[in-house]
Each structure stands twice: as structure tokens, then as C-alpha cells.
Design a protein around this motif. Structure first.
Motif, PDB file in Angstrom:
ATOM      1  N   MET A   1     -32.545 -10.988  16.343  1.00 44.02           N
ATOM      2  CA  MET A   1     -33.175 -11.926  15.404  1.00 44.02           C
ATOM      3  C   MET A   1     -33.629 -13.199  16.115  1.00 44.02           C
ATOM      4  O   MET A   1     -34.706 -13.726  15.886  1.00 44.02           O
ATOM      5  CB  MET A   1     -32.203 -12.276  14.281  1.00 44.02           C
ATOM      6  N   GLY A   2     -32.739 -13.711  17.037  1.00 45.70           N
ATOM      7  CA  GLY A   2     -33.047 -14.942  17.732  1.00 45.70           C
ATOM      8  C   GLY A   2     -34.305 -14.835  18.575  1.00 45.70           C
ATOM      9  O   GLY A   2     -35.112 -15.763  18.624  1.00 45.70           O
ATOM     10  N   LYS A   3     -34.483 -13.672  19.244  1.00 42.47           N
ATOM     11  CA  LYS A   3     -35.649 -13.487  20.090  1.00 42.47           C
ATOM     12  C   LYS A   3     -36.927 -13.447  19.276  1.00 42.47           C
ATOM     13  O   LYS A   3     -37.947 -14.043  19.657  1.00 42.47           O
ATOM     14  CB  LYS A   3     -35.494 -12.193  20.895  1.00 42.47           C
ATOM     15  N   ILE A   4     -36.897 -12.753  18.139  1.00 43.64           N
ATOM     16  CA  ILE A   4     -38.067 -12.678  17.263  1.00 43.64           C
ATOM     17  C   ILE A   4     -38.418 -14.054  16.718  1.00 43.64           C
ATOM     18  O   ILE A   4     -39.576 -14.469  16.699  1.00 43.64           O
ATOM     19  CB  ILE A   4     -37.814 -11.694  16.105  1.00 43.64           C
ATOM     20  N   LEU A   5     -37.392 -14.791  16.287  1.00 43.53           N
ATOM     21  CA  LEU A   5     -37.612 -16.127  15.749  1.00 43.53           C
ATOM     22  C   LEU A   5     -38.139 -17.062  16.819  1.00 43.53           C
ATOM     23  O   LEU A   5     -39.037 -17.865  16.574  1.00 43.53           O
ATOM     24  CB  LEU A   5     -36.301 -16.668  15.172  1.00 43.53           C
ATOM     25  N   ARG A   6     -37.629 -16.926  18.032  1.00 44.29           N
ATOM     26  CA  ARG A   6     -38.066 -17.793  19.129  1.00 44.29           C
ATOM     27  C   ARG A   6     -39.547 -17.610  19.421  1.00 44.29           C
ATOM     28  O   ARG A   6     -40.272 -18.571  19.695  1.00 44.29           O
ATOM     29  CB  ARG A   6     -37.225 -17.494  20.367  1.00 44.29           C
ATOM     30  N   LYS A   7     -40.016 -16.361  19.367  1.00 42.73           N
ATOM     31  CA  LYS A   7     -41.425 -16.091  19.628  1.00 42.73           C
ATOM     32  C   LYS A   7     -42.322 -16.570  18.487  1.00 42.73           C
ATOM     33  O   LYS A   7     -43.507 -16.810  18.692  1.00 42.73           O
ATOM     34  CB  LYS A   7     -41.625 -14.598  19.871  1.00 42.73           C
ATOM     35  N   ALA A   8     -41.748 -16.685  17.292  1.00 43.20           N
ATOM     36  CA  ALA A   8     -42.536 -17.138  16.144  1.00 43.20           C
ATOM     37  C   ALA A   8     -42.699 -18.650  16.129  1.00 43.20           C
ATOM     38  O   ALA A   8     -43.622 -19.177  15.501  1.00 43.20           O
ATOM     39  CB  ALA A   8     -41.885 -16.672  14.843  1.00 43.20           C
ATOM     40  N   LEU A   9     -41.818 -19.353  16.830  1.00 43.23           N
ATOM     41  CA  LEU A   9     -41.847 -20.814  16.827  1.00 43.23           C
ATOM     42  C   LEU A   9     -42.901 -21.347  17.796  1.00 43.23           C
ATOM     43  O   LEU A   9     -43.189 -20.723  18.819  1.00 43.23           O
ATOM     44  CB  LEU A   9     -40.479 -21.361  17.225  1.00 43.23           C
ATOM     45  N   PHE A  10     -43.455 -22.501  17.481  1.00 42.83           N
ATOM     46  CA  PHE A  10     -44.377 -23.171  18.382  1.00 42.83           C
ATOM     47  C   PHE A  10     -43.595 -23.816  19.515  1.00 42.83           C
ATOM     48  O   PHE A  10     -42.499 -24.356  19.308  1.00 42.83           O
ATOM     49  CB  PHE A  10     -45.191 -24.228  17.642  1.00 42.83           C
ATOM     50  N   ASN A  11     -44.180 -23.795  20.679  1.00 38.76           N
ATOM     51  CA  ASN A  11     -43.538 -24.385  21.851  1.00 38.76           C
ATOM     52  C   ASN A  11     -43.827 -25.887  21.897  1.00 38.76           C
ATOM     53  O   ASN A  11     -44.466 -26.396  22.822  1.00 38.76           O
ATOM     54  CB  ASN A  11     -44.023 -23.686  23.119  1.00 38.76           C
ATOM     55  N   VAL A  12     -43.354 -26.584  20.860  1.00 34.39           N
ATOM     56  CA  VAL A  12     -43.528 -28.031  20.726  1.00 34.39           C
ATOM     57  C   VAL A  12     -42.192 -28.605  20.256  1.00 34.39           C
ATOM     58  O   VAL A  12     -41.346 -27.875  19.751  1.00 34.39           O
ATOM     59  CB  VAL A  12     -44.650 -28.379  19.714  1.00 34.39           C
ATOM     60  N   PRO A  13     -41.981 -29.915  20.410  1.00 37.47           N
ATOM     61  CA  PRO A  13     -40.723 -30.512  19.935  1.00 37.47           C
ATOM     62  C   PRO A  13     -40.558 -30.353  18.418  1.00 37.47           C
ATOM     63  O   PRO A  13     -41.535 -30.409  17.660  1.00 37.47           O
ATOM     64  CB  PRO A  13     -40.865 -31.983  20.325  1.00 37.47           C
ATOM     65  N   HIS A  14     -39.329 -30.151  17.997  1.00 38.57           N
ATOM     66  CA  HIS A  14     -38.991 -30.029  16.584  1.00 38.57           C
ATOM     67  C   HIS A  14     -37.900 -31.044  16.231  1.00 38.57           C
ATOM     68  O   HIS A  14     -37.198 -31.552  17.107  1.00 38.57           O
ATOM     69  CB  HIS A  14     -38.482 -28.629  16.259  1.00 38.57           C
ATOM     70  N   ARG A  15     -37.774 -31.308  14.954  1.00 43.43           N
ATOM     71  CA  ARG A  15     -36.681 -32.132  14.440  1.00 43.43           C
ATOM     72  C   ARG A  15     -35.951 -31.366  13.342  1.00 43.43           C
ATOM     73  O   ARG A  15     -36.536 -30.526  12.660  1.00 43.43           O
ATOM     74  CB  ARG A  15     -37.214 -33.435  13.830  1.00 43.43           C
ATOM     75  N   HIS A  16     -34.691 -31.715  13.172  1.00 38.96           N
ATOM     76  CA  HIS A  16     -33.909 -31.206  12.044  1.00 38.96           C
ATOM     77  C   HIS A  16     -33.765 -32.339  11.043  1.00 38.96           C
ATOM     78  O   HIS A  16     -33.203 -33.389  11.357  1.00 38.96           O
ATOM     79  CB  HIS A  16     -32.526 -30.736  12.519  1.00 38.96           C
ATOM     80  N   ALA A  17     -34.277 -32.130   9.834  1.00 36.57           N
ATOM     81  CA  ALA A  17     -34.196 -33.136   8.785  1.00 36.57           C
ATOM     82  C   ALA A  17     -33.355 -32.607   7.630  1.00 36.57           C
ATOM     83  O   ALA A  17     -33.355 -31.407   7.338  1.00 36.57           O
ATOM     84  CB  ALA A  17     -35.595 -33.507   8.280  1.00 36.57           C
ATOM     85  N   VAL A  18     -32.631 -33.508   6.978  1.00 35.16           N
ATOM     86  CA  VAL A  18     -31.876 -33.177   5.778  1.00 35.16           C
ATOM     87  C   VAL A  18     -32.429 -34.029   4.641  1.00 35.16           C
ATOM     88  O   VAL A  18     -32.506 -35.257   4.757  1.00 35.16           O
ATOM     89  CB  VAL A  18     -30.368 -33.443   5.950  1.00 35.16           C
ATOM     90  N   LEU A  19     -32.823 -33.384   3.542  1.00 30.52           N
ATOM     91  CA  LEU A  19     -33.415 -34.071   2.395  1.00 30.52           C
ATOM     92  C   LEU A  19     -32.540 -33.847   1.172  1.00 30.52           C
ATOM     93  O   LEU A  19     -32.175 -32.710   0.857  1.00 30.52           O
ATOM     94  CB  LEU A  19     -34.831 -33.552   2.117  1.00 30.52           C
ATOM     95  N   THR A  20     -32.206 -34.927   0.483  1.00 32.84           N
ATOM     96  CA  THR A  20     -31.337 -34.835  -0.693  1.00 32.84           C
ATOM     97  C   THR A  20     -32.017 -35.464  -1.906  1.00 32.84           C
ATOM     98  O   THR A  20     -33.022 -36.176  -1.789  1.00 32.84           O
ATOM     99  CB  THR A  20     -29.993 -35.540  -0.452  1.00 32.84           C
ATOM    100  N   ILE A  21     -31.422 -35.209  -3.076  1.00 25.41           N
ATOM    101  CA  ILE A  21     -31.886 -35.820  -4.325  1.00 25.41           C
ATOM    102  C   ILE A  21     -30.682 -36.464  -5.004  1.00 25.41           C
ATOM    103  O   ILE A  21     -29.536 -36.096  -4.731  1.00 25.41           O
ATOM    104  CB  ILE A  21     -32.540 -34.784  -5.268  1.00 25.41           C
ATOM    105  N   PRO A  22     -30.896 -37.438  -5.906  1.00 27.03           N
ATOM    106  CA  PRO A  22     -29.773 -38.109  -6.561  1.00 27.03           C
ATOM    107  C   PRO A  22     -28.994 -37.173  -7.475  1.00 27.03           C
ATOM    108  O   PRO A  22     -29.542 -36.223  -8.038  1.00 27.03           O
ATOM    109  CB  PRO A  22     -30.443 -39.244  -7.348  1.00 27.03           C
ATOM    110  N   ASP A  23     -27.704 -37.447  -7.623  1.00 24.79           N
ATOM    111  CA  ASP A  23     -26.830 -36.577  -8.409  1.00 24.79           C
ATOM    112  C   ASP A  23     -27.234 -36.493  -9.881  1.00 24.79           C
ATOM    113  O   ASP A  23     -26.886 -35.532 -10.566  1.00 24.79           O
ATOM    114  CB  ASP A  23     -25.368 -36.999  -8.282  1.00 24.79           C
ATOM    115  N   VAL A  24     -27.997 -37.476 -10.371  1.00 25.91           N
ATOM    116  CA  VAL A  24     -28.438 -37.439 -11.758  1.00 25.91           C
ATOM    117  C   VAL A  24     -29.376 -36.258 -12.009  1.00 25.91           C
ATOM    118  O   VAL A  24     -29.556 -35.827 -13.155  1.00 25.91           O
ATOM    119  CB  VAL A  24     -29.114 -38.771 -12.154  1.00 25.91           C
ATOM    120  N   LEU A  25     -29.956 -35.714 -10.961  1.00 31.70           N
ATOM    121  CA  LEU A  25     -30.868 -34.576 -11.089  1.00 31.70           C
ATOM    122  C   LEU A  25     -30.202 -33.223 -10.838  1.00 31.70           C
ATOM    123  O   LEU A  25     -30.807 -32.180 -11.081  1.00 31.70           O
ATOM    124  CB  LEU A  25     -32.044 -34.733 -10.119  1.00 31.70           C
TER     125      LEU A  25
END
Length: 244
Positions: A1-25
């Protein structure tokens, strides 16, 4: 799986972002599960809006892999997104424009705007829509974007491993199951101070908490957006940026 995913990714820098919403929602999303996709769609819109803001020659298109996690560390319902996104985007000439600095404050505002705008469209005239209007007027805590420079990954192999980790991430892993005596389950999680907290639940309660996070049939908890979308991937117009 890792090899297939690696070939699908662009050879450019990436970031890991975490996005949340308020608990009222949270309860609104829990009662209206179609909003899971609305949240995921809002993420790529917020990302593209943010990276395109200072680009003078038209909009940029980022590549993003969005993973929905509807659970919190203690197994409660807490919908949030883990997004693996290119550090920049592609212009109209399919050239990658690297943006080492991405303003998390700007993205937080666009994330709030995209979520609330799309939630309002989903509930025209309902009390949920009135709540959205209230949230527009009074900015609450909860629309959070964690996008540190420390999350930058430049190696495709590491990116693939990182993505695979979150794709396989369960509600509670076996390593966090501390004890089971036939009547109750004890598991642990770490809080923000990295301290272990132990939770005891009766078996029925544990199962109830667990199954609430099972997605609807055919719902995709992992989605590919923007430059990683199916249409662009099929045409491979950006193949020059993929690993050979």
C-alpha cells in the motif's frame, strides 16, 4: 500500500494540518451525518482560498488527502479532519508554486467561513441555520487550524507512511486497551499534557461508544481533493511532479 501511495503523491513538500469545529456543532453533525462530507469539502475550499490569496496570477490548486476522524481520544464524538496537503499549489499552467509560509490565521478564518456557509446552505430556514448566523456574528473558540512548519514533510516515503498511519487509525487501538474482566473495559488515552488518563466503561457502554463511529455504508472516510482529485489523476497532467 505504501509503495502505491508513494507513487501517487507529488514529489513536493507537504504539510499535516488538523482542522476542528466548535463543540456547539458536534451534535448537529452527529444527528446529520451527511455533514461529514460537507466538512471534508469545506477543507479543500479553505486551503485553496488561503494559498491563492496573495497569488496575483489566478487561483492555485492544492493537492489534499483528507481523513475524517469523528472520534476523540476518549472515544467521544468529536469530528475533526487530518489533512495532508501540498505546501503550495498548481497554477493555470500546471506549475507548482511553493508557499513555505502559509498563514494559519488566514486559513482559520477561511475554514470558519467555508464550514458555516455550507452548513447554512444545508439548513435553510431551520434553527441550525439561525445558530450558524449566530456563530458568524460571534466568533467562538473551536474553529481551529493546526498547521505548524514542523509538520513539513519533504520525503515521499515519509509522507506515505504518515498518511497510512492516519488512514488505519482506529477509534481505540489494542495497545490502549488496559483491562477487560467480562463486565467492564478499561482503556487509556493521553491528554494535552501527555499524561495517561484511564477510563472504565461497562461492556455495553464501550460497544455503544465504539459503534457510533462506524461510517454509513459506502461513505469514504478518506478523500482526495484538488490536484489529487480523480479527474486530474486520471488525466495525469501533473505527472511530472510524481515519483518515477
Amino acid at each position: 500500500m505504501g509503495k502505491i501511495l508513494r507513487k501517487a503523491l507529488f514529489n513536493v513538500p507537504h504539510r499535516h494540518a488538523v482542522l476542528t469545529i466548535p463543540d456547539v456543532l458536534w451534535n448537529i453533525v452527529k444527528a446529520n451525518r451527511f455533514l461529514h462530507k460537507v466538512l471534508m469539502d469545506a477543507a479543500i475550499k479553505a486551503i485553496n482560498d488561503t494559498i491563492s490569496y496573495k497569488h496575483r496570477n489566478g487561483r492555485l490548486l492544492a493537492g489534499a488527502i483528507v481523513a475524517l476522524h469523528p472520534f476523540s481520544k476518549n472515544m467521544g464524538f468529536n469530528p475533526h479532519l487530518h489533512v495532508f496537503v501540498t505546501e503550495g499549489g498548481f497554477d493555470k499552467n500546471n506549475k507548482f508554486i511553493h508557499q513555505k509560509f502559509i498563514s494559519f490565521r488566514a486559513m482559520r478564518k477561511t475554514w470558519q467561513y467555508q464550514v458555516l456557509t455550507n452548513f447554512k446552505a444545508a439548513f435553510p430556514g431551520n434553527w441550525e441555520s439561525m445558530l450558524v448566523n449566530h456563530l458568524f456574528k460571534k466568533y467562538p473558540e473551536g474553529f481551529y487550524v493546526h498547521l505548524p512548519e514542523e509538520s513539513r514533510i519533504t520525503n515521499n516515503r515519509k509522507i506515505a507512511r504518515y498518511v497510512a498511519r492516519y488512514i488505519r487509525h482506529p477509534v481505540v487501538s489494542n495497545t490502549r486497551l488496559y483491562r477487560y474482566n467480562g463486565k467492564s473495559v478499561i482503556f487509556w488515552y493521553k491528554n494535552h499534557e501527555d499524561k495517561r488518563l484511564f477510563v472504565t466503561m461497562k461492556v455495553e457502554e464501550f460497544i455503544t461508544e465504539l459503534i457510533q463511529h462506524i461510517p454509513d455504508r459506502n461513505f469514504k472516510m478518506i478523500r482526495y481533493y484538488g490536484a489529487y482529485g480523480r479527474r486530474i489523476k486520471k488525466s495525469d497532467i501533473l505527472g511530472i511532479y510524481r515519483e518515477v
